[in-house]
Design a protein around this motif. Structure first.
Motif, PDB file in Angstrom:
ATOM      1  N   LEU B  15      -1.050 -19.340 -19.145  1.00 50.88           N
ATOM      2  CA  LEU B  15      -0.724 -20.706 -19.566  1.00 50.88           C
ATOM      3  C   LEU B  15      -0.378 -21.517 -18.321  1.00 50.88           C
ATOM      4  CD1 LEU B  15       1.470 -19.978 -22.714  1.00 50.88           C
ATOM      5  CD2 LEU B  15      -0.996 -20.432 -22.588  1.00 50.88           C
ATOM      6  N   CYS B  16      -1.160 -22.569 -18.056  1.00 52.28           N
ATOM      7  CA  CYS B  16      -0.921 -23.386 -16.868  1.00 52.28           C
ATOM      8  C   CYS B  16       0.032 -24.512 -17.251  1.00 52.28           C
ATOM      9  CB  CYS B  16      -2.222 -23.980 -16.366  1.00 52.28           C
ATOM     10  SG  CYS B  16      -3.460 -22.735 -15.964  1.00 52.28           S
ATOM     11  N   PRO B  17       1.161 -24.660 -16.547  1.00 53.28           N
ATOM     12  CA  PRO B  17       2.128 -25.714 -16.886  1.00 53.28           C
ATOM     13  C   PRO B  17       1.449 -27.086 -16.893  1.00 53.28           C
ATOM     14  CG  PRO B  17       3.020 -24.214 -15.222  1.00 53.28           C
ATOM     15  CD  PRO B  17       1.581 -23.849 -15.405  1.00 53.28           C
ATOM     16  N   GLY B  18       1.566 -27.802 -18.000  1.00 60.15           N
ATOM     17  CA  GLY B  18       0.984 -29.144 -18.096  1.00 60.15           C
ATOM     18  C   GLY B  18      -0.524 -29.153 -18.222  1.00 60.15           C
ATOM     19  N   THR B  44     -12.248 -18.911 -18.402  1.00 63.02           N
ATOM     20  CA  THR B  44     -12.493 -20.159 -19.128  1.00 63.02           C
ATOM     21  C   THR B  44     -11.169 -20.894 -19.276  1.00 63.02           C
ATOM     22  OG1 THR B  44     -14.203 -19.014 -20.388  1.00 63.02           O
ATOM     23  CG2 THR B  44     -13.436 -21.116 -21.280  1.00 63.02           C
ATOM     24  N   ALA B  45     -11.199 -22.228 -19.140  1.00 58.32           N
ATOM     25  CA  ALA B  45      -9.987 -23.028 -19.364  1.00 58.32           C
ATOM     26  C   ALA B  45     -10.067 -23.619 -20.764  1.00 58.32           C
ATOM     27  CB  ALA B  45      -9.871 -24.128 -18.311  1.00 58.32           C
ATOM     28  N   VAL B  46      -9.133 -23.232 -21.619  1.00 62.17           N
ATOM     29  CA  VAL B  46      -9.089 -23.728 -22.994  1.00 62.17           C
ATOM     30  C   VAL B  46      -8.124 -24.912 -23.040  1.00 62.17           C
ATOM     31  CG1 VAL B  46      -8.604 -23.132 -25.406  1.00 62.17           C
ATOM     32  CG2 VAL B  46      -9.536 -21.395 -23.839  1.00 62.17           C
ATOM     33  N   CYS B  47      -8.584 -26.014 -23.620  1.00 64.50           N
ATOM     34  CA  CYS B  47      -7.779 -27.240 -23.700  1.00 64.50           C
ATOM     35  C   CYS B  47      -6.508 -26.993 -24.505  1.00 64.50           C
ATOM     36  CB  CYS B  47      -8.593 -28.351 -24.364  1.00 64.50           C
ATOM     37  SG  CYS B  47      -7.630 -29.836 -24.713  1.00 64.50           S
ATOM     38  N   ARG B  48      -5.383 -27.485 -23.989  1.00 64.24           N
ATOM     39  CA  ARG B  48      -4.125 -27.409 -24.746  1.00 64.24           C
ATOM     40  C   ARG B  48      -3.581 -28.795 -25.065  1.00 64.24           C
ATOM     41  NH1 ARG B  48       0.659 -24.264 -23.118  1.00 64.24           N
ATOM     42  NH2 ARG B  48       0.381 -24.989 -20.976  1.00 64.24           N
ATOM     43  N   CYS B  49      -4.149 -29.854 -24.440  1.00 62.74           N
ATOM     44  CA  CYS B  49      -3.632 -31.201 -24.734  1.00 62.74           C
ATOM     45  C   CYS B  49      -4.359 -31.797 -25.936  1.00 62.74           C
ATOM     46  CB  CYS B  49      -3.771 -32.115 -23.512  1.00 62.74           C
ATOM     47  SG  CYS B  49      -5.463 -32.669 -23.169  1.00 62.74           S
ATOM     48  N   CYS B  58     -11.264 -27.190 -21.551  1.00 65.26           N
ATOM     49  CA  CYS B  58     -10.562 -28.190 -20.738  1.00 65.26           C
ATOM     50  C   CYS B  58     -11.568 -28.980 -19.908  1.00 65.26           C
ATOM     51  CB  CYS B  58      -9.569 -27.478 -19.810  1.00 65.26           C
ATOM     52  SG  CYS B  58      -8.776 -28.538 -18.576  1.00 65.26           S
ATOM     53  N   ASP B  59     -11.362 -30.307 -19.815  1.00 62.52           N
ATOM     54  CA  ASP B  59     -12.183 -31.134 -18.922  1.00 62.52           C
ATOM     55  C   ASP B  59     -11.303 -31.927 -17.955  1.00 62.52           C
ATOM     56  OD1 ASP B  59     -11.063 -33.088 -20.497  1.00 62.52           O
ATOM     57  OD2 ASP B  59     -12.957 -34.117 -20.927  1.00 62.52           O
ATOM     58  N   GLY B  60     -10.051 -31.524 -17.852  1.00 65.05           N
ATOM     59  CA  GLY B  60      -9.152 -32.187 -16.897  1.00 65.05           C
ATOM     60  C   GLY B  60      -8.437 -33.407 -17.462  1.00 65.05           C
ATOM     61  N   THR B  61      -8.695 -33.742 -18.739  1.00 60.76           N
ATOM     62  CA  THR B  61      -8.098 -34.952 -19.325  1.00 60.76           C
ATOM     63  C   THR B  61      -6.572 -34.933 -19.300  1.00 60.76           C
ATOM     64  OG1 THR B  61     -10.018 -35.379 -20.720  1.00 60.76           O
ATOM     65  CG2 THR B  61      -7.938 -36.309 -21.469  1.00 60.76           C
ATOM     66  N   HIS B  62      -5.966 -33.736 -19.388  1.00 60.73           N
ATOM     67  CA  HIS B  62      -4.492 -33.660 -19.375  1.00 60.73           C
ATOM     68  C   HIS B  62      -3.894 -34.381 -18.175  1.00 60.73           C
ATOM     69  CE1 HIS B  62      -5.914 -30.125 -17.069  1.00 60.73           C
ATOM     70  NE2 HIS B  62      -4.877 -30.359 -16.304  1.00 60.73           N
ATOM     71  N   LYS B  63      -4.683 -34.478 -17.092  1.00 56.55           N
ATOM     72  CA  LYS B  63      -4.131 -35.061 -15.871  1.00 56.55           C
ATOM     73  C   LYS B  63      -3.914 -36.569 -15.987  1.00 56.55           C
ATOM     74  CE  LYS B  63      -7.063 -32.799 -12.873  1.00 56.55           C
ATOM     75  NZ  LYS B  63      -7.444 -32.418 -11.500  1.00 56.55           N
ATOM     76  N   VAL B  64      -4.635 -37.215 -16.904  1.00 59.28           N
ATOM     77  CA  VAL B  64      -4.471 -38.670 -17.024  1.00 59.28           C
ATOM     78  C   VAL B  64      -3.533 -39.035 -18.173  1.00 59.28           C
ATOM     79  CG1 VAL B  64      -6.674 -39.211 -15.935  1.00 59.28           C
ATOM     80  CG2 VAL B  64      -6.600 -38.881 -18.406  1.00 59.28           C
ATOM     81  N   LEU B  65      -2.931 -38.034 -18.808  1.00 54.49           N
ATOM     82  CA  LEU B  65      -1.976 -38.301 -19.891  1.00 54.49           C
ATOM     83  C   LEU B  65      -0.578 -38.503 -19.312  1.00 54.49           C
ATOM     84  CD1 LEU B  65      -3.020 -35.519 -22.461  1.00 54.49           C
ATOM     85  CD2 LEU B  65      -3.684 -37.933 -22.473  1.00 54.49           C
ATOM     86  N   PRO B  67       3.272 -37.700 -18.885  1.00 53.67           N
ATOM     87  CA  PRO B  67       3.859 -36.357 -18.883  1.00 53.67           C
ATOM     88  C   PRO B  67       4.279 -35.861 -20.269  1.00 53.67           C
ATOM     89  CG  PRO B  67       4.666 -37.584 -17.009  1.00 53.67           C
ATOM     90  CD  PRO B  67       3.830 -38.538 -17.819  1.00 53.67           C
ATOM     91  N   LYS B  68       4.775 -36.744 -21.139  1.00 54.10           N
ATOM     92  CA  LYS B  68       5.274 -36.274 -22.439  1.00 54.10           C
ATOM     93  C   LYS B  68       4.140 -35.825 -23.366  1.00 54.10           C
ATOM     94  CE  LYS B  68       5.393 -40.804 -24.590  1.00 54.10           C
ATOM     95  NZ  LYS B  68       6.038 -41.827 -25.301  1.00 54.10           N
ATOM     96  N   LEU B  69       2.904 -36.242 -23.080  1.00 49.89           N
ATOM     97  CA  LEU B  69       1.767 -35.818 -23.912  1.00 49.89           C
ATOM     98  C   LEU B  69       1.065 -34.578 -23.353  1.00 49.89           C
ATOM     99  CD1 LEU B  69       0.110 -39.224 -24.905  1.00 49.89           C
ATOM    100  CD2 LEU B  69       1.604 -37.751 -26.282  1.00 49.89           C
ATOM    101  N   ARG B  70       1.523 -34.128 -22.193  1.00 51.84           N
ATOM    102  CA  ARG B  70       0.903 -32.915 -21.625  1.00 51.84           C
ATOM    103  C   ARG B  70       1.518 -31.675 -22.243  1.00 51.84           C
ATOM    104  NH1 ARG B  70       1.177 -34.527 -15.227  1.00 51.84           N
ATOM    105  NH2 ARG B  70       0.478 -36.664 -15.548  1.00 51.84           N
ATOM    106  N   PRO B  71       0.723 -30.605 -22.325  1.00 54.79           N
ATOM    107  CA  PRO B  71       1.292 -29.378 -22.893  1.00 54.79           C
ATOM    108  C   PRO B  71       2.404 -28.817 -22.000  1.00 54.79           C
ATOM    109  CG  PRO B  71      -0.990 -29.045 -22.161  1.00 54.79           C
ATOM    110  CD  PRO B  71      -0.682 -30.479 -21.939  1.00 54.79           C
ATOM    111  N   ALA B  72       3.309 -28.070 -22.611  1.00 59.51           N
ATOM    112  CA  ALA B  72       4.432 -27.503 -21.852  1.00 59.51           C
ATOM    113  C   ALA B  72       3.922 -26.481 -20.844  1.00 59.51           C
ATOM    114  CB  ALA B  72       5.407 -26.848 -22.797  1.00 59.51           C
TER     115      ALA B  72
END
Lengths: 292, 72
Positions: B15-18, B44-49, B58-65, B67-72
């Motif tokens: 599990l990758c933080p955020g 494989t990177a599975v999306c958590r956001c 995962c396509d990297g979208t978590h990075k533009v969210l 912080p409160k919308l990113r996975p723990a």
């Protein structure tokens, strides 16, 4: 015996270094393969590399109080360079995109090769971690999925000459410097930290821009083969950025903690060179600055 | 240092933080609509956001969210 760098500057020096580095990759048709280890050429190469490294280190300021493994991805996100992908996504015309593909081909047609130099220089965990990433870059054993082959296939479909080094005459200085830096970091064992820092920043700035590239290429009706190259990098590099930082860099630092500063140097240099390249291309196309 | 005989950590799930969940090896991931998706990479990177345009990957979208919308 040569003791000072040849007097060539700028483009000529960068082109000379690029030619010398190429002797270590695929060489040139009609050029003696034995020149790769010709002492006088190695000396010239060393002088040009020393000048390049001095200039790169002169642009870098180490970040304070950050841990590479914990903070690098967020730090990289915070470095807002100029974005060519954003321009391609919304505004670029077909000629600009073809120009970009030509100049990018200098690296993309040997994508990941400079990183492969590092493999024998790492301890067991870092070596296994790097190979986990590199195996994916090289198509997981399937030559049809090998990334630099995907790019060549895409170029051919777009009507561009896909042969190795075909477009060196049209690349700006910044592209030569990007390639020379990758080779410098890859060929010198002492710079293995910088090479892996560069890898981390490269992978961490690929996924979202690759999506923009793919969308832009669709907008311009470019062939599916070249779109597929960028689509592949959306998902591949979402994995690779995590591996580069959380497994590869972490394993390296576990064994060689003194390399942390060079990891940062490599990451900064990757972003800095890309920003300079992006500005040059927008200038060449007569386009104003595009925010990251 | 690497000691022969000492097992290294090499988890199947990270599990990758955020960020995403990394999944090593071949798996079938079923999405919320019951559609199966096969992994094709060594990792494989599975999306958590849940905002990836390539969901379930995962396509990297978590990075533009924010912080409160990113996975723990």
């Amino acid at each position: 015996m040569l003791t000072t760098a040849p007097t060539a500057v700028g483009d000529d020096a960068a082109l000379a270094l690029w030619v010398l580095h190429e002797l270590h990759y695929r060489g040139f048709a009609g050029v003696d393969d034995g020149l790769e280890w010709e002492p006088t050429l190695l000396q010239v190469r060393g002088l040009l590399e020393a000048d390049l490294e001095r200039r790169l280190r002169g642009r870098w300021t180490p970040p304070q109080g950050l841990s590479f493994v914990d903070d690098a991805l967020e730090w990289i996100d915070g470095q807002d360079g100029v974005s060519l992908a954003r321009h391609v996504h919304r505004d670029a015309d077909r000629d600009q995109v073809l120009d970009l593909l030509r100049v990018r081909s200098l690296y993309h047609l040997k994508e990941s090769d400079p990183v492969s130099w590092l493999v024998p220089r790492l301890g067991v965990p870092a070596k296994a971690a790097l190979m986990e990433l590199q195996f994916d870059e090289y198509g997981n054993g399937d030559p049809n999925r090998l990334h630099h082959h995907l790019f060549a296939t895409g170029m051919a479909a777009a009507g561009l000459e896909p042969s190795y080094d075909a477009h060196v005459d049209v690349v700006p200085l910044e592209v030569l410097e990007q390639n020379n830096t990758l080779s410098l970091f890859g060929l010198h064992r002492r710079l293995r930290g910088a090479a892996l820092g560069h890898l981390a920043a490269f992978e961490a700035t690929s996924s979202l821009p690759s999506r923009r590239m793919a969308e832009g290429l669709k907008r311009l009706d470019l062939p599916p083969e070249i779109i597929a190259y960028y689509a592949e990098h959306v998902e591949a590099d979402a994995v690779h950025e995590q591996l580069a930082v959380r497994t590869i860099a972490a394993a390296l630092l576990d064994e060689e903690p003194d390399l942390e500063a060079d990891l940062w140097f490599g990451a900064f240099t990757c972003l800095d060179l890309e920003d300079r390249f992006a500005r040059r291309m927008l200038d060449r196309w007569g386009v104003g600055e595009v925010a990251a | 240092m690497s000691e022969p005989g000492v097992a290294f950590e090499h988890p199947d799930v990270v599990l990758c933080p955020g960020g995403p969940m990394l999944l090593r090896g071949r798996h079938t991931v079923e999405d919320a609509d019951g559609v199966p998706h096969e992994t094709t990479r060594p990792v494989t990177a599975v999306c958590r956001c849940e905002r990836s345009a390539s969901f379930p990957w995962c396509d990297g979208t978590h990075k533009v969210l924010p912080p409160k919308l990113r996975p723990a």
